[in-house]
Design a protein around this motif. Structure first.
Motif, PDB file in Angstrom:
ATOM      1  N   THR A   5       0.823  -1.208   0.000  1.00 17.31           N
ATOM      2  CA  THR A   5       0.000   0.000   0.000  1.00 17.31           C
ATOM      3  C   THR A   5       0.857   1.258   0.000  1.00 17.31           C
ATOM      4  O   THR A   5       0.560   2.232  -0.710  1.00 17.31           O
ATOM      5  CB  THR A   5      -0.922  -0.016   1.224  1.00 17.31           C
ATOM      6  N   MET A   6       1.920   1.243   0.795  1.00 13.42           N
ATOM      7  CA  MET A   6       2.817   2.392   0.809  1.00 13.42           C
ATOM      8  C   MET A   6       3.440   2.621  -0.562  1.00 13.42           C
ATOM      9  O   MET A   6       3.554   3.760  -1.034  1.00 13.42           O
ATOM     10  CB  MET A   6       3.901   2.201   1.863  1.00 13.42           C
ATOM     11  N   LEU A   7       3.834   1.526  -1.224  1.00 19.03           N
ATOM     12  CA  LEU A   7       4.401   1.648  -2.566  1.00 19.03           C
ATOM     13  C   LEU A   7       3.366   2.204  -3.535  1.00 19.03           C
ATOM     14  O   LEU A   7       3.653   3.111  -4.325  1.00 19.03           O
ATOM     15  CB  LEU A   7       4.908   0.279  -3.028  1.00 19.03           C
ATOM     16  N   GLN A   8       2.141   1.668  -3.464  1.00 17.64           N
ATOM     17  CA  GLN A   8       1.103   2.121  -4.379  1.00 17.64           C
ATOM     18  C   GLN A   8       0.767   3.591  -4.151  1.00 17.64           C
ATOM     19  O   GLN A   8       0.620   4.370  -5.102  1.00 17.64           O
ATOM     20  CB  GLN A   8      -0.154   1.264  -4.202  1.00 17.64           C
ATOM     21  N   ARG A   9       0.644   3.989  -2.891  1.00 12.56           N
ATOM     22  CA  ARG A   9       0.292   5.377  -2.599  1.00 12.56           C
ATOM     23  C   ARG A   9       1.397   6.332  -3.022  1.00 12.56           C
ATOM     24  O   ARG A   9       1.131   7.465  -3.406  1.00 12.56           O
ATOM     25  CB  ARG A   9       0.006   5.532  -1.107  1.00 12.56           C
ATOM     26  N   SER A  10       2.655   5.886  -2.914  1.00 16.58           N
ATOM     27  CA  SER A  10       3.748   6.757  -3.322  1.00 16.58           C
ATOM     28  C   SER A  10       3.812   6.932  -4.824  1.00 16.58           C
ATOM     29  O   SER A  10       4.370   7.916  -5.318  1.00 16.58           O
ATOM     30  CB  SER A  10       5.078   6.196  -2.807  1.00 16.58           C
ATOM     31  N   LEU A  11       3.233   5.991  -5.562  1.00 18.51           N
ATOM     32  CA  LEU A  11       3.288   6.073  -7.023  1.00 18.51           C
ATOM     33  C   LEU A  11       2.070   6.760  -7.618  1.00 18.51           C
ATOM     34  O   LEU A  11       2.124   7.211  -8.765  1.00 18.51           O
ATOM     35  CB  LEU A  11       3.424   4.660  -7.611  1.00 18.51           C
ATOM     36  N   LEU A  12       0.970   6.830  -6.877  1.00 20.09           N
ATOM     37  CA  LEU A  12      -0.232   7.488  -7.368  1.00 20.09           C
ATOM     38  C   LEU A  12      -0.358   8.872  -6.727  1.00 20.09           C
ATOM     39  O   LEU A  12       0.172   9.111  -5.631  1.00 20.09           O
ATOM     40  CB  LEU A  12      -1.472   6.651  -7.041  1.00 20.09           C
ATOM     41  N   PRO A  13      -1.042   9.784  -7.381  1.00 23.53           N
ATOM     42  CA  PRO A  13      -1.198  11.125  -6.798  1.00 23.53           C
ATOM     43  C   PRO A  13      -1.980  11.081  -5.488  1.00 23.53           C
ATOM     44  O   PRO A  13      -2.984  10.375  -5.379  1.00 23.53           O
ATOM     45  CB  PRO A  13      -1.939  11.906  -7.881  1.00 23.53           C
ATOM     46  N   ARG A  14      -1.517  11.813  -4.506  1.00 19.37           N
ATOM     47  CA  ARG A  14      -2.181  11.825  -3.207  1.00 19.37           C
ATOM     48  C   ARG A  14      -3.500  12.585  -3.266  1.00 19.37           C
ATOM     49  O   ARG A  14      -4.445  12.275  -2.556  1.00 19.37           O
ATOM     50  CB  ARG A  14      -1.263  12.443  -2.162  1.00 19.37           C
ATOM     51  N   ARG A  15      -3.564  13.625  -4.090  1.00 21.29           N
ATOM     52  CA  ARG A  15      -4.807  14.384  -4.265  1.00 21.29           C
ATOM     53  C   ARG A  15      -4.829  14.966  -5.671  1.00 21.29           C
ATOM     54  O   ARG A  15      -3.777  15.147  -6.298  1.00 21.29           O
ATOM     55  CB  ARG A  15      -4.919  15.496  -3.216  1.00 21.29           C
ATOM     56  N   LEU A  16      -6.005  15.225  -6.139  1.00 18.48           N
ATOM     57  CA  LEU A  16      -6.175  15.791  -7.470  1.00 18.48           C
ATOM     58  C   LEU A  16      -6.332  17.299  -7.361  1.00 18.48           C
ATOM     59  O   LEU A  16      -6.884  17.814  -6.387  1.00 18.48           O
ATOM     60  CB  LEU A  16      -7.402  15.178  -8.152  1.00 18.48           C
ATOM     61  N   PRO A  17      -5.862  18.035  -8.361  1.00 14.94           N
ATOM     62  CA  PRO A  17      -5.933  19.501  -8.285  1.00 14.94           C
ATOM     63  C   PRO A  17      -7.362  19.995  -8.445  1.00 14.94           C
ATOM     64  O   PRO A  17      -8.209  19.345  -9.066  1.00 14.94           O
ATOM     65  CB  PRO A  17      -5.040  19.950  -9.441  1.00 14.94           C
ATOM     66  N   GLU A  18      -7.632  21.158  -7.881  1.00 18.77           N
ATOM     67  CA  GLU A  18      -8.918  21.821  -8.080  1.00 18.77           C
ATOM     68  C   GLU A  18      -8.880  22.548  -9.426  1.00 18.77           C
ATOM     69  O   GLU A  18      -7.944  23.300  -9.710  1.00 18.77           O
ATOM     70  CB  GLU A  18      -9.200  22.794  -6.946  1.00 18.77           C
ATOM     71  N   LEU A  19      -9.892  22.330 -10.207  1.00 21.81           N
ATOM     72  CA  LEU A  19      -9.939  22.899 -11.560  1.00 21.81           C
ATOM     73  C   LEU A  19     -10.971  24.013 -11.614  1.00 21.81           C
ATOM     74  O   LEU A  19     -12.062  23.889 -11.019  1.00 21.81           O
ATOM     75  CB  LEU A  19     -10.285  21.794 -12.570  1.00 21.81           C
ATOM     76  N   GLY A  67     -12.842  24.925 -14.125  1.00 18.09           N
ATOM     77  CA  GLY A  67     -14.000  24.652 -14.969  1.00 18.09           C
ATOM     78  C   GLY A  67     -14.484  23.227 -14.914  1.00 18.09           C
ATOM     79  O   GLY A  67     -15.149  22.757 -15.840  1.00 18.09           O
ATOM     80  N   GLY A  68     -14.198  22.496 -13.828  1.00 12.81           N
ATOM     81  CA  GLY A  68     -14.638  21.112 -13.741  1.00 12.81           C
ATOM     82  C   GLY A  68     -14.231  20.491 -12.420  1.00 12.81           C
ATOM     83  O   GLY A  68     -13.528  21.095 -11.598  1.00 12.81           O
ATOM     84  N   THR A  69     -14.668  19.250 -12.210  1.00 15.21           N
ATOM     85  CA  THR A  69     -14.367  18.501 -10.989  1.00 15.21           C
ATOM     86  C   THR A  69     -13.866  17.121 -11.394  1.00 15.21           C
ATOM     87  O   THR A  69     -14.546  16.404 -12.142  1.00 15.21           O
ATOM     88  CB  THR A  69     -15.598  18.352 -10.096  1.00 15.21           C
ATOM     89  N   ALA A  70     -12.696  16.746 -10.900  1.00 13.84           N
ATOM     90  CA  ALA A  70     -12.093  15.454 -11.221  1.00 13.84           C
ATOM     91  C   ALA A  70     -12.051  14.596  -9.967  1.00 13.84           C
ATOM     92  O   ALA A  70     -11.711  15.073  -8.880  1.00 13.84           O
ATOM     93  CB  ALA A  70     -10.693  15.636 -11.782  1.00 13.84           C
ATOM     94  N   VAL A  71     -12.407  13.315 -10.105  1.00 13.95           N
ATOM     95  CA  VAL A  71     -12.317  12.341  -9.022  1.00 13.95           C
ATOM     96  C   VAL A  71     -11.694  11.078  -9.597  1.00 13.95           C
ATOM     97  O   VAL A  71     -11.797  10.800 -10.798  1.00 13.95           O
ATOM     98  CB  VAL A  71     -13.691  12.023  -8.396  1.00 13.95           C
TER      99      VAL A  71
END
Length: 908
Positions: free
Chosen positions: A509-523, A525-529
Motif C-alpha cells: 500500500t505504501m508503494l502504491q500510494r507513493s506512485l499514485l497522486p495523493r490528491r487531485l488539483p482543483e480545476l 472549470g470542472g471537478t475530477a475524481v
C-alpha cells in the motif's frame, strides 16, 4: 490431634437396600442426603427414585431413593404401567421425559377414570391437596382414597420433574425419576449428566437382574461416573472428601488427613492460583463457580479435573462452607455443537487474511455463544500489547485505564504494566478468573463476573492474547475450556499469518500510494475524481495508474494507464511512466508528443513489460479536447441529457512495443455538464465477463448515476467489482465550463531595433481598450524588461500575451530557449545590467517561468485594483475619463504631464 482419615473424608458405609420391604407392607426408607448424594445436588436433583417392573402385578415398584427427602413428598411405592404417569410413559416409550412447571401445571388437578390423579406431578396418583378442593370434592376424594400403605403422595408443584428410561441391550429394566431442586428446570448440561447417570444405573441393574432383591445402585452408579464431592470449611482448612474424590486425586482414604493442603499438593503449580481463589472465597463470590485444573497422579501421569462449587454463607455473611463436586473431564461428552463450532472456526480463520478479519472471527466465535460481554484481541509486538479488536468498540465499555491510554484508534500498553497477562504470556497457559477475583487496575472492569485470558501460541512463541470477560458471575464449564484451548491454538496460527499478510500489504500500500497522486488539483472549470482498487489475488499492488495534470489556468491533462501485470515490477514501471508523462506534459508538449516520448522511454528501458495509455488534454474555456490512445480502452462520455457513448479515438500501439510508433490525435468538443470517464480493463473485463458486456454495463451505470456528485458516481461505477481479478483504476471529470472567461490579447514581437517600443504600444492600446490603465505603469515596465531579455538572450521568435481574469492581469513572454531566466545573486552600483528581473519581481504580485513546447514562458501577475467612486472624485466629463482618473483626450495623469506607462514627460 489425630484425625481419622475415613471420617474426615466423609466416606460412609454402604446403605442396605430394602427394596423387598414392600412384601410386608412397609415402605423403603427415605435416607437423608449423604455425602455420596452431593453430586446429585449440583446436578439440580432434589430427589432421585429408581423404579423397576414388578412381574407379579404389572406395576413399577420403588426400589431405592436418594437425595433430600421431605415430608411434603414421598415418592409413590407403586406406579401403574398402564397409567399416565411420567415414569410409565418413559418406560413404555423408552424416551426421557422432561417436565417443567408450565407442563406440570395442567396435570395438577386432572383425574383418570378411577378417580386417581394422573401422576403428572411425579407419581401422578396422589390426591389433589385438600386446600385446593371444595368440601364436596374433599369428601368424594376421602371415600375413594386407598389404604395408607398404598397412598401416593404428590410432590410440590413448584419443582420440575424428569423421567428417564433404564435399559440395556434392548431390555427395559426400569425408570429413573428425579425431582428438580430449582423451579427453573434442568439445564442442558444437567440433562446430559442425568442421561449418563441413567445409563450407569441401567448397567448396574443389568448385572443385578437375576437377583430377587437388587442391591443399591444409585451411589455405585455415581462412583462409576468418577464424580466426587467435598465440603470445605475455609476458616479451618479442613475438608470432607468422599472416596470418589480421593480416587480422582490419587489418595487412599487411609493416607488422607482431612486437610485441604494435602489435596492441593497434588495440583500442578500453574493451576494453584485458580484453586486458591475457589478454596479461599471472598464475600462477593457466593454464587456457583466452575474451573478446571490438573493433578499429578501417583503413577506420574497427569489428569484433568473439573470442579464445581458454591459457597454457603453464615449468619454474618461470611463464607462458612464451600460445597463442591469434582469429576474427570474425560467423562463429559463433547456435544455436536462444540464440534461444529470448531469446524466453523477453522474454516472462518482460513478465510481471514488480515488481523482485523481474525478479530471479527474471534468475536463471532466467542462473545455471543458464551454470552460474554467483552472480547479483546491484542498482538504482542516488542513487549507491548497492540490491541487490534475490541468488542464492543465504544471506549466507555472498557476500564478507565484503557480509556486514558486511548492514543489512536486502539490502545496499546506495555506487558509489564499487566502482571496477569505477563504471567499468562510467559507460561503460555490459559487462565480462568472467577467472579470476585482481585486483578490489577489494567484488567479491573473487563470481567467482573469472570475473565478468560487466552495466550495465542504460534510457531513456538506467543503471538498475542485474547481476553473474554463477563459482567455477571459466569461458570466456566469444562466444554468452555476445551473450546478456549482449541480457539487459542487456531487463532494464534491465524494471527501469525494475518500479521505477515498485513505487513506485506502495508508495504504494497505504501508503494502504491507513493506512485499514485495523493490528491487531485482543483480545476476552475470542472471537478475530477479518481478511484483505485488493488487486485484480490497476489500482491495487492499493480500497474494501473491515473493522473490529473494542471497545464495552465485553463488547460488540464487527464491520463490513465495500465502496465502489464500486478506485481512490484509492474508498479515500478508504472511509477516511471507516470512521472515521464507528467514531465512531458508540463513541458507544454501536445498530447501526441507526450505519448510518443513516453513510448520511446519505455522502449529504452529494455523491459519485457508493456503499457497502455489514454491521454486527454482539455481546454477548460472552450471545452475542446484532444485524445490520444495507445492500446487502451476508449474513453466514455456522458452527455448532459444522460446519453452515453464511447469516444471513437483513433488508436495506436501499446507503449513499449515499437519506438517509431505513431499516436494520432482525435479532437472532441465537450459541452458544460458532460462527464468524461477513463477506465482500465479491470473494471470492464474478467474471466466471466466479456469486454463488450463490461463496457455496456459501465455505460449503463454511467447513465444511471447522478452527475451532481462525481464522487458518488465513481463509487456506483465500482459497485460490482467484488469479483475483480485485476486492479482497477477509474478517472472521472465533470466539465462545467469556466464561469468567468479571461480576456486575451497577443503580439508577435519583431526583431527590430525598436521592437520594445512596438511591444509597449501594443500593451498600452490593449490596457486602454480593457479599461485597466491604473496598472499601466507597472505592466509597461514588466513588458519592457521581459521582452528586452528575450531579444538579447535568446534566438527565434518572441511573443507577448496579455490576459485579464478577475482582479489579475497576467503578462506572458514566450521565447524559444529552454533555459529559465537567472536572477543575479548581487548587483553593485558599477553593474550595467542584471536589475531587470529584480524590478519585474518587485512590481509583480507573482512571478515565474514554465517550460513550453520548444522553449519557455516567463510570466508576471499584477493585481488590478477595483476603482470605486468617492465623493472627492470629479463627476465623469469634469476633466477626467470615466473610471480612469486621467485627463480626457490626453491620457496624461492630472498634474503630472507624464505619458502613461513611460515614466517620461510629454514631448514639448
Amino acid at each position: 490431634m489425630h484425625h481419622d482419615g475415613r471420617t474426615l473424608a466423609g466416606v460412609s458405609e454402604p446403605r442396605e437396600s430394602r427394596a423387598g420391604a414392600d412384601d410386608n407392607g412397609s415402605r423403603p426408607p427415605l435416607p437423608k442426603a449423604a455425602a455420596s448424594d452431593r453430586p446429585l445436588t449440583f446436578a439440580g436433583v432434589a430427589l432421585a427414585a429408581v423404579y423397576v417392573p414388578d412381574a407379579g402385578n404389572g406395576d413399577l415398584r420403588l426400589v431405592e431413593t436418594a437425595g433430600r427427602a421431605t415430608s411434603q413428598y414421598l415418592p409413590p411405592e407403586r406406579l401403574s404401567l398402564s397409567g399416565d404417569s411420567p415414569a410409565a410413559h418413559a418406560f413404555r416409550t423408552d424416551r426421557p421425559l422432561w417436565l417443567d412447571l408450565a407442563e406440570l401445571a395442567p396435570r395438577a388437578g386432572s383425574r383418570d377414570s378411577e378417580g386417581r390423579l394422573s401422576e403428572g406431578r411425579v407419581s401422578g396418583g396422589g390426591p389433589t391437596p385438600p386446600s385446593a378442593q371444595s368440601p364436596q370434592a374433599q369428601a368424594q376424594a376421602q371415600a375413594q382414597e386407598p389404604a395408607p400403605a398404598e397412598q401416593e403422595q404428590a410432590p410440590p408443584t413448584e419443582a420440575p420433574l424428569a423421567a428417564l428410561p433404564l435399559g440395556a441391550e434392548g431390555r427395559r429394566l426400569g425408570c429413573l425419576v428425579v425431582v428438580g431442586a430449582s423451579p427453573v428446570g434442568f439445564e442442558a448440561e444437567q440433562r446430559r449428566f442425568l442421561e449418563r447417570y441413567a445409563d450407569a444405573i441401567a448397567g448396574m441393574l443389568r448385572t443385578e437382574a437375576d437377583r430377587p432383591t437388587p442391591s443399591s445402585v444409585l451411589s455405585p452408579a455415581l462412583r462409576s461416573l468418577g464424580v466426587g464431592s467435598f465440603v470445605l470449611m475455609p476458616d479451618t482448612g479442613l475438608i470432607e472428601a468422599d472416596e470418589a474424590l480421593l480416587e480422582l486425586v490419587g489418595i487412599t482414604p487411609d493416607d488422607f488427613d482431612g486437610k485441604v493442603d494435602t489435596l492441593l499438593a497434588h495440583a500442578l503449580p500453574e493451576d494453584m492460583h485458580a484453586l486458591i481463589s475457589v478454596l479461599e472465597p471472598s464475600t462477593e463470590a457466593f454464587g456457583r463457580r466452575e474451573l478446571e485444573f490438573r493433578v499429578r497422579r501417583p503413577t506420574g501421569g497427569m489428569r484433568w479435573l473439573s470442579l464445581t462449587c458454591r459457597v454457603v454463607a453464615s449468619t454474618d455473611d461470611r463464607p462458612e462452607q464451600v460445597l463442591g463436586v469434582v469429576t474427570a473431564t474425560s467423562v463429559l461428552r463433547q456435544s455436536a455443537d462444540d464440534v461444529s463450532r470448531i469446524q466453523w472456526l477453522t474454516a472462518a480463520l482460513d478465510d481471514a487474511t488480515t488481523v482485523r478479519d481474525v478479530g471479527r472471527v474471534v468475536v463471532t466465535a466467542l462473545r455471543e455463544p458464551l454470552g460474554a460481554d467483552r472480547v479483546a484481541l491484542a498482538e504482542l509486538r516488542d513487549d507491548r500489547l497492540m490491541v487490534t479488536v475490541l468488542d464492543p468498540p465504544q471506549p466507555t465499555a472498557w476500564p478507565e485505564t484503557w480509556r486514558s491510554e486511548w492514543r489512536s484508534e486502539w490502545p496499546d500498553a506495555p506487558v509489564s504494566a499487566l502482571p496477569t497477562l505477563q504471567m499468562a504470556l510467559r507460561d503460555g497457559r490459559m487462565n480462568l478468573w472467577s467472579a470476585g477475583t482481585a486483578l490489577e487496575p489494567g484488567l479491573a472492569g473487563i470481567g467482573a463476573g469472570g475473565l478468560a485470558v487466552l495466550p495465542l501460541p504460534a510457531k513456538g512463541r506467543v503471538a498475542g492474547v485474547c481476553l473474554v470477560g463477563w459482567d455477571e458471575p459466569h461458570d466456566f464449564v469444562p466444554e468452555e475450556r476445551s473450546l478456549f484451548t482449541a480457539t487459542a491454538a487456531l487463532v494464534g496460527q491465524a494471527l501469525n499469518r494475518a500479521h505477515a499478510h498485513d505487513a506485506e500489504q502495508e508495504l504494497a500500500t505504501m508503494l502504491q500510494r507513493s506512485l499514485l497522486p495523493r490528491r487531485l488539483p482543483e480545476l476552475p472549470g470542472g471537478t475530477a475524481v479518481a478511484r483505485y482498487l488493488p487486485a484480490r489475488r497476489g500482491l495487492q499492488v499493480g500497474g494501473d495508474w491515473y493522473d490529473v495534470i494542471a497545464l495552465s489556468e485553463d488547460r488540464v491533462a487527464l491520463v490513465i494507464g495500465d502496465v502489464q501485470g500486478h506485481s512490484a515490477g509492474a508498479a515500478t514501471i508504472m511509477g516511471q511512466m507516470r512521472t515521464a508523462v507528467r514531465a512531458y506534459a508540463v513541458e507544454g508538449h501536445p498530447p501526441d508528443v507526450v505519448v510518443s516520448r513516453a513510448n520511446r522511454l519505455l522502449v529504452g528501458m529494455e523491459t519485457d513489460l508493456f503499457a497502455t495509455c489514454c491521454y486527454a488534454e482539455l481546454d477548460l474555456e472552450e471545452g475542446n479536447t484532444l485524445f490520444v490512445r495507445a492500446g487502451h480502452l476508449a474513453p466514455l462520455i456522458r452527455h448532459p441529457d444522460g446519453r452515453t457513448e464511447e469516444v471513437q479515438v483513433e488508436g495506436g500501439l501499446p507503449l513499449g512495443i515499437l519506438a517509431e510508433a505513431e499516436f494520432p490525435m482525435t479532437a472532441v468538443a465537450l459541452t458544460p455538464g458532460t462527464v468524461l470517464a477513463l477506465v482500465t480493463d479491470g473494471l470492464v473485463e474478467a474471466a466471466d465477463l466479456p469486454l463488450d458486456e463490461g463496457m455496456r454495463r459501465t455505460r449503463d451505470a454511467l447513465a444511471a448515476a447522478d452527475p451532481a456528485d462525481p464522487g458518488r458516481m465513481a463509487d456506483e461505477l465500482l459497485g460490482g467489482v467484488d469479483r475483480r481479478e485485476d486492479d482497477v483504476a477509474l478517472l472521472l471529470l465533470r466539465y462545467d465550463g469556466m464561469k468567468s472567461r479571461p480576456i486575451r490579447a497577443g503580439w508577435a514581437v519583431w526583431r527590430l531595433p525598436d521592437a520594445v517600443m512596438h511591444a509597449r504600444r501594443f500593451t498600452a492600446r490593449t490596457l486602454r481598450k480593457w479599461g485597466v490603465e491604473d496598472v499601466a505603469d507597472s505592466v509597461l515596465l514588466v513588458v519592457s524588461e521581459l521582452v528586452t531579455n528575450a531579444l538579447v538572450h535568446t534566438q527565434g521568435p518572441v511573443r507577448v500575451d496579455l490576459m485579464v481574469r478577475g482582479d489579475r492581469l497576467r503578462v506572458c513572454v514566450t521565447d524559444s530557449s529552454p533555459r529559465a531566466p537567472a536572477k543575479p545573486v548581487s548587483v553593485d552600483w558599477e553593474s550595467t545590467g542584471g536589475r531587470g528581473l529584480l524590478l519585474v519581481e518587485a512590481m509583480s504580485e507573482s512571478f515565474g517561468s514554465m517550460p513550453v513546447a520548444d522553449g519557455k514562458q516567463v510570466w508576471s501577475e499584477i493585481v488590478v485594483p477595483r476603482h470605486e467612486p468617492t465623493p472627492a472624485d470629479p463627476e465623469p466629463g469634469m476633466g477626467q475619463e470615466p473610471g480612469t482618473g486621467r485627463e480626457p483626450g490626453t491620457g496624461r495623469e492630472p498634474g503630472t504631464g507624464r505619458e502613461p506607462g513611460t515614466g517620461q514627460g510629454a514631448a514639448p
